[in-house]
Scaffold this motif. Structure first.
Motif, short mmCIF file in Angstrom:
data_model
loop_
_atom_site.label_atom_id
_atom_site.label_comp_id
_atom_site.label_asym_id
_atom_site.label_seq_id
_atom_site.Cartn_x
_atom_site.Cartn_y
_atom_site.Cartn_z
N GLY A 190 0.80 -1.21 0.00
CA GLY A 190 0.00 0.00 0.00
C GLY A 190 0.84 1.26 0.00
O GLY A 190 2.07 1.22 -0.03
N VAL A 191 0.13 2.39 0.02
CA VAL A 191 0.79 3.69 0.04
C VAL A 191 1.00 4.11 1.49
O VAL A 191 0.17 3.83 2.36
N ARG A 192 2.13 4.74 1.75
CA ARG A 192 2.42 5.23 3.09
C ARG A 192 2.89 6.68 2.99
O ARG A 192 3.81 7.00 2.23
N PHE A 193 2.22 7.54 3.74
CA PHE A 193 2.63 8.93 3.85
C PHE A 193 3.39 9.07 5.16
O PHE A 193 2.92 8.63 6.22
N ILE A 194 4.57 9.70 5.11
CA ILE A 194 5.44 9.79 6.29
C ILE A 194 5.89 11.24 6.47
O ILE A 194 6.35 11.88 5.53
N LYS A 195 5.77 11.72 7.68
CA LYS A 195 6.18 13.10 7.99
C LYS A 195 7.19 13.07 9.14
O LYS A 195 6.89 12.59 10.23
N TYR A 196 8.40 13.55 8.84
CA TYR A 196 9.48 13.61 9.82
C TYR A 196 9.53 15.02 10.41
O TYR A 196 9.53 16.01 9.67
N TYR A 197 9.63 15.09 11.74
CA TYR A 197 9.72 16.37 12.42
C TYR A 197 11.13 16.55 13.01
O TYR A 197 11.74 15.56 13.45
N PRO A 198 11.65 17.77 13.06
CA PRO A 198 12.98 18.00 13.66
C PRO A 198 13.02 17.55 15.11
O PRO A 198 12.02 17.59 15.83
N ARG A 199 14.21 17.12 15.54
CA ARG A 199 14.41 16.68 16.93
C ARG A 199 15.21 17.73 17.70
O ARG A 199 15.83 18.61 17.13
N SER A 200 15.22 17.58 19.01
CA SER A 200 16.02 18.47 19.85
C SER A 200 17.50 18.15 19.66
O SER A 200 17.87 17.02 19.28
N VAL A 205 22.33 14.40 19.65
CA VAL A 205 23.61 13.95 20.22
C VAL A 205 23.49 12.52 20.72
O VAL A 205 24.34 11.66 20.43
N LYS A 206 22.42 12.24 21.44
CA LYS A 206 22.24 10.88 22.00
C LYS A 206 22.13 9.84 20.91
O LYS A 206 22.64 8.71 21.05
N ALA A 207 21.45 10.17 19.80
CA ALA A 207 21.22 9.20 18.73
C ALA A 207 22.23 9.33 17.59
O ALA A 207 22.06 8.71 16.54
N LYS A 208 23.25 10.15 17.82
CA LYS A 208 24.32 10.32 16.82
C LYS A 208 23.76 10.78 15.47
O LYS A 208 24.23 10.34 14.41
N ASN A 209 22.75 11.63 15.51
CA ASN A 209 22.12 12.21 14.31
C ASN A 209 21.38 11.18 13.45
O ASN A 209 20.98 11.50 12.32
N VAL A 210 21.19 9.97 13.96
CA VAL A 210 20.49 8.93 13.20
C VAL A 210 19.00 8.97 13.54
O VAL A 210 18.63 8.90 14.71
N TRP A 211 18.16 9.08 12.52
CA TRP A 211 16.70 9.10 12.71
C TRP A 211 16.10 7.71 12.56
O TRP A 211 15.13 7.38 13.22
N LEU A 212 16.61 6.91 11.65
CA LEU A 212 16.26 5.50 11.52
C LEU A 212 17.55 4.74 11.26
O LEU A 212 18.28 5.05 10.32
N LYS A 213 17.83 3.73 12.07
CA LYS A 213 19.06 2.96 11.90
C LYS A 213 19.08 2.25 10.54
O LYS A 213 18.03 1.99 9.94
N LYS A 268 19.94 -7.50 -4.21
CA LYS A 268 20.33 -7.15 -2.86
C LYS A 268 19.27 -6.32 -2.14
O LYS A 268 18.83 -5.30 -2.68
N ALA A 269 18.90 -6.75 -0.96
CA ALA A 269 18.07 -5.91 -0.09
C ALA A 269 19.00 -4.86 0.51
O ALA A 269 19.80 -5.16 1.39
N THR A 270 18.91 -3.67 -0.01
CA THR A 270 19.91 -2.67 0.30
C THR A 270 19.74 -2.08 1.69
O THR A 270 18.63 -1.77 2.12
N ILE A 271 20.87 -1.90 2.36
CA ILE A 271 20.88 -1.31 3.69
C ILE A 271 20.81 0.22 3.53
O ILE A 271 21.61 0.82 2.82
N HIS A 272 19.84 0.83 4.18
CA HIS A 272 19.69 2.28 4.11
C HIS A 272 19.25 2.80 5.46
O HIS A 272 18.77 2.05 6.31
N ARG A 273 19.43 4.10 5.66
CA ARG A 273 19.06 4.73 6.92
C ARG A 273 18.60 6.15 6.66
O ARG A 273 18.75 6.67 5.54
N VAL A 274 18.04 6.78 7.69
CA VAL A 274 17.66 8.19 7.62
C VAL A 274 18.40 8.92 8.73
O VAL A 274 18.41 8.47 9.89
N VAL A 275 19.04 10.03 8.36
CA VAL A 275 19.81 10.82 9.31
C VAL A 275 19.29 12.26 9.33
O VAL A 275 18.47 12.65 8.50
N GLN A 276 19.78 13.03 10.28
CA GLN A 276 19.40 14.44 10.36
C GLN A 276 19.74 15.14 9.05
O GLN A 276 20.82 14.95 8.50
N PRO A 277 18.83 15.96 8.51
CA PRO A 277 19.11 16.67 7.26
C PRO A 277 20.29 17.60 7.39
O PRO A 277 20.71 17.97 8.50
#
Length: 366
Positions: A190-200, A205-213, A268-277
């Protein structure tokens, strides 16, 4: 897309593309317009085969929707977030922790990212048929015909051509993978709409700028409608994380677990992540539109060993388990959805964390 007068909705104004100097991934491009001739098909088969064998990612252009139609979908994608209250969202929550299914809203802070930091991501997953299997908030009701048409376009005009190219790349009958992806079948596609919001800054710092591992997707093919806020990175074959660059009205397509298993590791199931813009987009809202394709629920995820490519001298068929123990798509999806962002991971080699699902090791890359 429907040609009738469209319901009026607010216009979402995306951020401008980043001007930062980033190390971009060099991904192959598939021009679907060329699929109209046998010569073009032969060319695209070679490009798609090599892209998904080496990178697992590629761009798609000339997919059949104009920039104006794309912009309309972006406006629709924002409605379930900006036009629906937090209380109403709770009425349509996905309940994924109990069911292992994604349909409905995933609220912010559902997933644990790292060091006590939870996600700042809102999303809503809508099944491809957009029918009575799912209920929707009132603001989406006038838009359901457009969303259904968008799902059909993704499925028949984009997903199926890609699957035919990948079957040809393995020298299998052209509809081999298509026949595993029936639009009217039960399942989580199905279709998925995703909205990312800025973090503190503290959470960054705690997550090393990683939003999704770093992770692989559950299904067969993921279609991301390119949007301008950078954040997506892929783990390149040389072991470096590189950014995926935005291209107007293009698609970013990647292989997931299901297709890797079916192809015996050829794709290949590619490894990807989301980080701070990057710095010039740091306060922007990142709104994404995806089409997540999974095979039909009953498909057993074991290698298609009849492929001539897998039977050539020197070919290596990669299995995650014995063929008799291979999970169905339903079993694999449920195990991954129930566990993601909820389980305690164990330390593997280097920056890899692991968990075992259905007897198979799943890796997360930090």
């Amino acid at each position: 897309m429907p040609a009738t007068t469209l319901p009026a909705i607010p216009h979402f104004i995306p951020a401008s593309p980043t001007q930062e100097s980033l190390e971009w991934a060099d991904l192959p491009i598939i021009d679907l317009y060329k699929a109209g001739t046998e010569e073009g098909l032969a060319e695209l088969t070679s490009v798609a085969r090599d892209a998904m064998h080496t990178h697992g990612f590629m761009y798609i252009v000339n997919h059949g929707l104009s920039q104006a139609q794309n912009d309309r979908i972006v406006d629709i994608a924002d409605v379930p977030f900006s036009q629906v209250s937090e209380n109403e969202k709770k009425l349509y929550a996905s309940n994924m922790k109990e069911t292992g299914k994604c349909g409905g809203y995933k609220p912010r802070e559902y997933w644990h990212i790292d060091n006590g930091v939870r996600d700042q991501i809102d999303n809503i997953h809508m099944y491809r048929s957009v029918d009575g299997l799912q209920e929707y908030p009132k603001a989406l009701h006038p838009l359901l015909p457009e969303i259904r048409a968008f799902c059909e376009h993704n499925h028949y005009k984009i997903l199926h051509p890609i699957l035919r190219l990948l079957a040809r790349g393995m020298e299998l009958p052209e509809d081999t993978f298509v026949n595993m992806h029936n639009f009217e079948a039960l399942g989580e596609t199905g279709v998925r709409f995703i909205k990312y919001y800025p973090r503190s800054e503290e959470d960054e710092v705690k997550a090393k700028n990683v939003w999704l591992k770093g992770h692989t997707d559950i299904g067969s093919i993921t279609i991301l409608w390119s949007q301008p806020v950078s954040g997506l990175q892929i783990l390149s074959p040389d072991g470096k994380w590189r950014w995926v660059k935005h291209t107007d009205n293009a698609l970013v397509v990647n292989v997931g677990d299901a297709l890797e298993m079916l192809s015996g590791g050829f794709y290949k199931a590619t490894i990807h992540r989301v980080v701070q813009p990057p710095a010039d987009q740091r306060t922007a809202l990142r709104l994404g539109t995806f089409y997540f394709a999974l095979t039909d629920e009953v498909v057993k995820l074991s290698p298609l060993i009849e492929s001539p490519v897998l039977n050539r001298p020197g070919a290596e068929v990669k299995r995650r388990c014995a063929d008799a123990d291979a999970p169905t798509m339903s079993e694999w999806r449920q195990a991954r959805v129930l566990a993601y962002g909820q389980t305690v991971l164990t330390k593997g080699e280097g920056n890899v964390e692991e968990e075992v699902l259905n007897g198979l090791v799943v890796k997360h890359y930090n």
